[in-house]
Design a protein around this motif. Structure first.
Motif, mmCIF file in Angstrom:
data_model
loop_
_atom_site.group_PDB
_atom_site.id
_atom_site.type_symbol
_atom_site.label_atom_id
_atom_site.label_comp_id
_atom_site.label_asym_id
_atom_site.label_seq_id
_atom_site.Cartn_x
_atom_site.Cartn_y
_atom_site.Cartn_z
ATOM 1 N N SER A 13 39.997 47.464 40.408
ATOM 2 C CA SER A 13 39.392 46.285 41.027
ATOM 3 C C SER A 13 38.224 45.781 40.198
ATOM 4 O O SER A 13 37.516 46.559 39.571
ATOM 5 N N VAL A 14 38.042 44.476 40.228
ATOM 6 C CA VAL A 14 36.857 43.862 39.658
ATOM 7 C C VAL A 14 36.207 43.067 40.779
ATOM 8 O O VAL A 14 36.860 42.213 41.382
ATOM 9 N N ASP A 15 34.936 43.355 41.039
ATOM 10 C CA ASP A 15 34.224 42.689 42.134
ATOM 11 C C ASP A 15 35.059 42.688 43.420
ATOM 12 O O ASP A 15 35.223 41.644 44.074
ATOM 13 N N ASP A 16 35.618 43.855 43.752
ATOM 14 C CA ASP A 16 36.398 44.029 44.982
ATOM 15 C C ASP A 16 37.727 43.278 45.020
ATOM 16 O O ASP A 16 38.376 43.229 46.062
ATOM 17 N N ASN A 39 48.961 34.713 30.923
ATOM 18 C CA ASN A 39 47.512 34.730 31.159
ATOM 19 C C ASN A 39 47.216 35.142 32.589
ATOM 20 O O ASN A 39 47.910 34.734 33.516
ATOM 21 N N GLY A 40 46.169 35.964 32.747
ATOM 22 C CA GLY A 40 45.747 36.342 34.091
ATOM 23 C C GLY A 40 46.566 37.448 34.710
ATOM 24 O O GLY A 40 46.407 37.761 35.886
ATOM 25 N N ALA A 41 47.447 38.087 33.922
ATOM 26 C CA ALA A 41 48.285 39.140 34.499
ATOM 27 C C ALA A 41 47.518 40.441 34.698
ATOM 28 O O ALA A 41 47.934 41.294 35.481
ATOM 29 N N GLY A 42 46.383 40.599 33.988
ATOM 30 C CA GLY A 42 45.615 41.840 34.098
ATOM 31 C C GLY A 42 45.672 42.686 32.835
ATOM 32 O O GLY A 42 45.274 43.854 32.851
ATOM 33 N N LYS A 43 46.136 42.108 31.746
ATOM 34 C CA LYS A 43 46.282 42.870 30.497
ATOM 35 C C LYS A 43 44.927 43.395 29.985
ATOM 36 O O LYS A 43 44.790 44.577 29.667
ATOM 37 N N SER A 44 43.949 42.487 29.913
ATOM 38 C CA SER A 44 42.640 42.910 29.395
ATOM 39 C C SER A 44 41.955 43.885 30.354
ATOM 40 O O SER A 44 41.173 44.734 29.942
ATOM 41 N N THR A 45 42.263 43.731 31.649
ATOM 42 C CA THR A 45 41.717 44.658 32.632
ATOM 43 C C THR A 45 42.137 46.084 32.296
ATOM 44 O O THR A 45 41.324 47.015 32.359
ATOM 45 N N LEU A 46 43.385 46.242 31.905
ATOM 46 C CA LEU A 46 43.854 47.581 31.566
ATOM 47 C C LEU A 46 43.091 48.127 30.357
ATOM 48 O O LEU A 46 42.621 49.262 30.369
ATOM 49 N N LEU A 198 49.017 52.918 19.141
ATOM 50 C CA LEU A 198 48.498 51.584 19.395
ATOM 51 C C LEU A 198 48.973 51.072 20.738
ATOM 52 O O LEU A 198 50.122 51.310 21.131
ATOM 53 N N LEU A 199 48.073 50.383 21.431
ATOM 54 C CA LEU A 199 48.467 49.613 22.597
ATOM 55 C C LEU A 199 48.052 48.174 22.292
ATOM 56 O O LEU A 199 46.862 47.846 22.293
ATOM 57 N N ILE A 200 49.048 47.362 21.967
ATOM 58 C CA ILE A 200 48.748 45.997 21.541
ATOM 59 C C ILE A 200 48.905 45.062 22.728
ATOM 60 O O ILE A 200 49.990 44.913 23.282
ATOM 61 N N ILE A 201 47.786 44.484 23.138
ATOM 62 C CA ILE A 201 47.786 43.567 24.271
ATOM 63 C C ILE A 201 47.857 42.143 23.727
ATOM 64 O O ILE A 201 47.024 41.748 22.919
ATOM 65 N N THR A 202 48.865 41.413 24.151
ATOM 66 C CA THR A 202 48.987 40.059 23.610
ATOM 67 C C THR A 202 49.790 39.195 24.571
ATOM 68 O O THR A 202 50.511 39.697 25.436
ATOM 69 N N HIS A 203 49.625 37.883 24.472
ATOM 70 C CA HIS A 203 50.506 37.035 25.258
ATOM 71 C C HIS A 203 51.403 36.211 24.342
ATOM 72 O O HIS A 203 52.180 35.393 24.771
ATOM 73 N N SER A 204 51.237 36.442 23.027
ATOM 74 C CA SER A 204 52.162 35.775 22.109
ATOM 75 C C SER A 204 52.844 36.860 21.280
ATOM 76 O O SER A 204 52.524 38.033 21.401
ATOM 77 N N ASN A 221 51.118 39.687 37.292
ATOM 78 C CA ASN A 221 50.348 39.829 38.537
ATOM 79 C C ASN A 221 49.910 41.263 38.825
ATOM 80 O O ASN A 221 49.953 41.717 39.966
ATOM 81 N N GLY A 222 49.524 41.975 37.777
ATOM 82 C CA GLY A 222 48.981 43.320 37.972
ATOM 83 C C GLY A 222 50.024 44.411 38.129
ATOM 84 O O GLY A 222 49.681 45.562 38.373
ATOM 85 N N HIS A 223 51.308 44.032 38.023
ATOM 86 C CA HIS A 223 52.381 45.028 38.097
ATOM 87 C C HIS A 223 53.106 45.082 36.766
ATOM 88 O O HIS A 223 53.360 44.034 36.175
ATOM 89 N N ILE A 224 53.472 46.294 36.344
ATOM 90 C CA ILE A 224 54.395 46.357 35.211
ATOM 91 C C ILE A 224 55.784 46.101 35.777
ATOM 92 O O ILE A 224 56.291 46.865 36.607
#
Lengths: 247, 468
Positions: A13-16, A39-46, A198-204, A221-224
């Motif tokens: 969670s970020v800010d609840d 975008n916004g799927a939660g990749k950077s959060t991981l 490596l864990l490469i996070i990308t949207h392209s 949406n936060g699910h794999i």
């Protein structure tokens, strides 16, 4: 052999607001995994959660790294364990040169003094791989670097610090074709050393064109929503994320 | 990760050693005409200086205490010894300096610095200079670097008389008057026309005596077309009673000359640092102030530049670090008195553990100073929520033909920045120290390397602590 990274049932969670839900992911030593998603799927959060950014709160699940639960480790202790993250927008630190910073980081990790001569030779070689002028080593950390130069400097740090797992957070975003190619050859250099995963996070998919990929995970949406091999990258390259978003 | 960072107070052991006082002479505490008479006799003043002291004391007695800055109630002049003479004569050979005093300066790195990179060194211990030396090459260029007392009796006696406290008259404020009455020690520097002294001169001031005051006077005259870099350092061991520093610095910068005046001040935290510095800059000349303020309990410090000739300029670069129990009121003042003059002010203030850091500046552009430019930029960094940082910039612009700018920023260390550095393996303290050093780099990069290193060590010491 136990995997390098094993994430089980992770909620973050970020800010609840819960961003990641019941996430499972396993990365073996020396493997290259790609985490893709819109975008916004939660990749950077991981990425941030793995690195221990205090802003991201783990509310359920476990993260084992090197067989050790790293939940209570501070950010720098995680770095010592062999985790690394390449930042999307690294901060500028005047007063310390890029090379002195890397040397300090190396000495912090190993607890030993680094021999200056060996260090200089190595950093020069890595700068060459990244097509960076040697003078960058003496410039203040990220100060006045362009977007592309900052990304290269991140890859340089990865090559010098030799983590056992490097998370590349959108390292290719905002780069022109040539810069992507250079960064990509830096990553290949890292792959040559078989210990580094490596864990490469990308949207392209641009950065992946010339890289060997062991596994691909699609995050929506936060699910794999799907795990697969390198062929998933090709599919996304052609058709985008629509099929996964409908899941 | 812990949310709160506990930052320890500075480990001052490097500066905090002290020796028993073996003074040859210590004047009784307090201030009255008989004490000033005694100092004047001890110092064998010329008559005009004796009269000047007595006059200054009178001014002191009817001038009010400043009521606009940090509190100086803890300073009781009745308990300050204004003159303490160490048991030695001034030497120009370190070997001739008494062991304990020599050891003090050796621990502070002074003789080592002289051997390496200085054209001349002066070292003051309590009220008197104990060492003074100029390298041969500088002497051959005609550069004079001596204590004021000898200069008062030598070939430059008239020059001293013409300049002494002319820029900072005793009527300026109460502590300028005090200085005029009891001043002792300090340096006189004369750089002849056309001489570029490429390597710096340095004075170091050490106050060892408990409950004493240091009132050194620095008078520098740089003739036309010349260059000088002068460095001063100061420190003192900590006592549980108040010590007072009320020095005075007067700088005269000739036409097309540049004077760089660098200070790393690290007084102990029982010190009241009420220092006055002022420069008068002639046509095309330039004064460059580089100032690092780390020590003292209370500081009032605002070096002032008077730009008197066309095209004169002033550059002020400063950093102030206020920790627990410190209230440091620092800044600068610039008076533009001639056309085409320029001033640049660039400061950083840092406060932590309840420290108060106030930036105070005044820029005055007088009617005749047409086409003058002034820009002020001050940034503050507060390391926790109990610390304070204020910015009080004043501007008085009396001509429409002037370009005046001001920018202020107050901030805290961003969590993202700490996270970034920690992700490379730096512990939280080190990450914060690195960010603070980077913040203070405006001064760091203006200092010669060894002083920049010393400053970064001070910052590191101030920042050291544990996460809790």
């Amino acid at each position: 052999m136990e995997p390098l990274l094993k994430i089980q049932g992770l909620n973050v969670s970020v800010d609840d607001n819960e961003i990641l839900h019941d996430l499972n992911l396993t990365v073996g030593r020396g493997e290259t995994h790609v985490l893709m998603g819109p975008n916004g799927a939660g990749k950077s959060t991981l990425g941030n959660t793995l690195m221990g950014n205090p802003h991201y709160k783990v509310t359920a699940g476990t993260i084992f790294f090197n067989g050790k639960n790293i939940e209570d480790l501070s950010v720098n202790e995680r770095a010592k364990e062999g985790l690394f993250m390449s930042f999307q927008s690294p901060i500028e630190v005047p007063g310390v040169s890029l090379s002195n910073f890397i040397r300090t980081a190396l000495e912090q990790r190993s607890g030993k003094r680094i021999r200056l001569w060996d260090f200089k030779k190595e950093i020069e070689q890595k700068l060459k791989v990244l097509d960076m002028d040697p003078s960058y080593a003496d410039r203040d950390l990220n100060v006045g670097f362009s977007g592309g130069e900052k990304k290269k400097a991140e890859i340089l740090q990865m090559l010098m610090l030799k983590p056992s797992l490097a998370i590349l957070d959108e390292t290719d975003s905002g780069l022109d074709v040539d810069a992507v190619r250079t960064v990509s050859s830096g990553v290949r250099e890292f792959q040559k050393d078989k210990d580094g995963a490596l864990l490469i996070i990308t949207h392209s998919t641009r950065i992946l064109e010339s890289l060997h990929v062991d596994a691909t995970h699609v995050l929506v949406n936060g699910h794999i929503v799907e795990d697969g091999g390198a062929e998933l990258v090709d599919e996304i390259n052609e058709k985008g994320f629509t099929r996964f978003e409908e899941k | 990760m812990a949310e709160k960072t506990y930052v320890e107070d500075i480990d001052r052991s490097m500066y905090d050693f002290r020796y028993d006082e073996k003074d040859a002479y210590r004047i009784e505490e307090g201030l009255d005409p008989s004490i000033v008479e005694q100092i004047s006799r001890e110092k064998n003043d010329p008559e005009w200086m004796h009269d000047f002291r007595m006059k200054s004391l009178e001014i002191y007695n009817h001038t009010k205490m400043p009521d606009w800055g940090p509190s100086i109630e803890g300073l009781d002049m009745a308990h300050i010894a204004t003159y303490v003479r160490p048991n030695t004569r001034m030497a120009n050979d370190w070997d001739a300096v008494p062991e304990e005093i020599k050891d003090t300066f050796e621990r502070l790195g002074i003789p080592q610095a002289e051997r390496k990179s200085l054209a001349g060194v002066g070292a003051q211990y309590d009220s008197e200079l104990v060492y003074h030396n100029v390298q041969d090459f500088a002497e051959k260029l005609g550069v004079v670097y001596s204590d004021i007392e000898s200069a008062l009796r030598g070939p430059y006696a008239d020059m001293i008389k013409d300049h002494f406290m002319k820029l900072v008259p005793p009527t300026d404020h109460k502590f300028a008057a005090l200085h005029g009455a009891v001043w002792s020690g300090g340096s006189f520097v004369y750089v002849p026309k056309g001489v570029h002294l490429e390597i710096p001169l340095q004075s170091y001031f050490r106050l060892n005596a408990k409950g004493a005051g240091q009132f050194e006077h620095t008078l520098i005259i740089v003739e036309d077309d010349a260059y000088l870099h002068f460095i001063e350092g100061c420190s003192a061991p900590k006592y549980n009673v108040a010590n007072l520093h009320a020095g005075c610095v007067e700088l005269f910068v000739g036409k097309n000359s540049t004077l760089r005046y660098s200070t790393i001040e690290n007084w102990s935290k029982n010190m009241y640092n009420l220092n006055t510095k002022r420069a008068l800059v002639q046509e095309g000349g330039k004064i460059e102030w580089v100032s690092g303020s780390f020590g003292s309990h209370v500081s009032y410090l605002y070096p002032m530049s008077v730009l008197a000739g066309r095209g004169a300029s002033s550059e002020f670069t400063g950093v102030t670090f206020a920790g627990h129990g410190q209230n440091l009121d620092t800044g600068c003042k610039v008076v533009h008195n001639a056309p085409d003059t320029t001033s640049v002010v660039n400061t950083r203030s840092i406060s932590k553990s309840g420290g108060i850091s106030t930036f105070r500046s005044a820029v005055v552009i007088n009617p005749q100073a047409k086409n003058s430019k002034s820009s002020t930029s001050c940034q503050s960094l507060m390391l926790d929520s109990e610390s304070r940082s204020d910015t009080i910039p004043a501007m008085d612009v009396k001509t429409q033909q002037a370009d005046v700018g001001h920018e202020a920023k107050i901030g805290r260390i961003s969590d993202d920045a700490v996270f970034y550095l920690m992700s490379r393996g730096l512990p939280e303290d080190d990450a914060r120290a690195l960010i603070v050093s980077g913040f203070a780099d405006n001064v760091g990069k203006e200092l010669p390397l060894e002083y920049a290193v010393e400053m970064n060590n001070l910052i590191r010491l101030e920042m050291k602590g544990t996460n809790g």
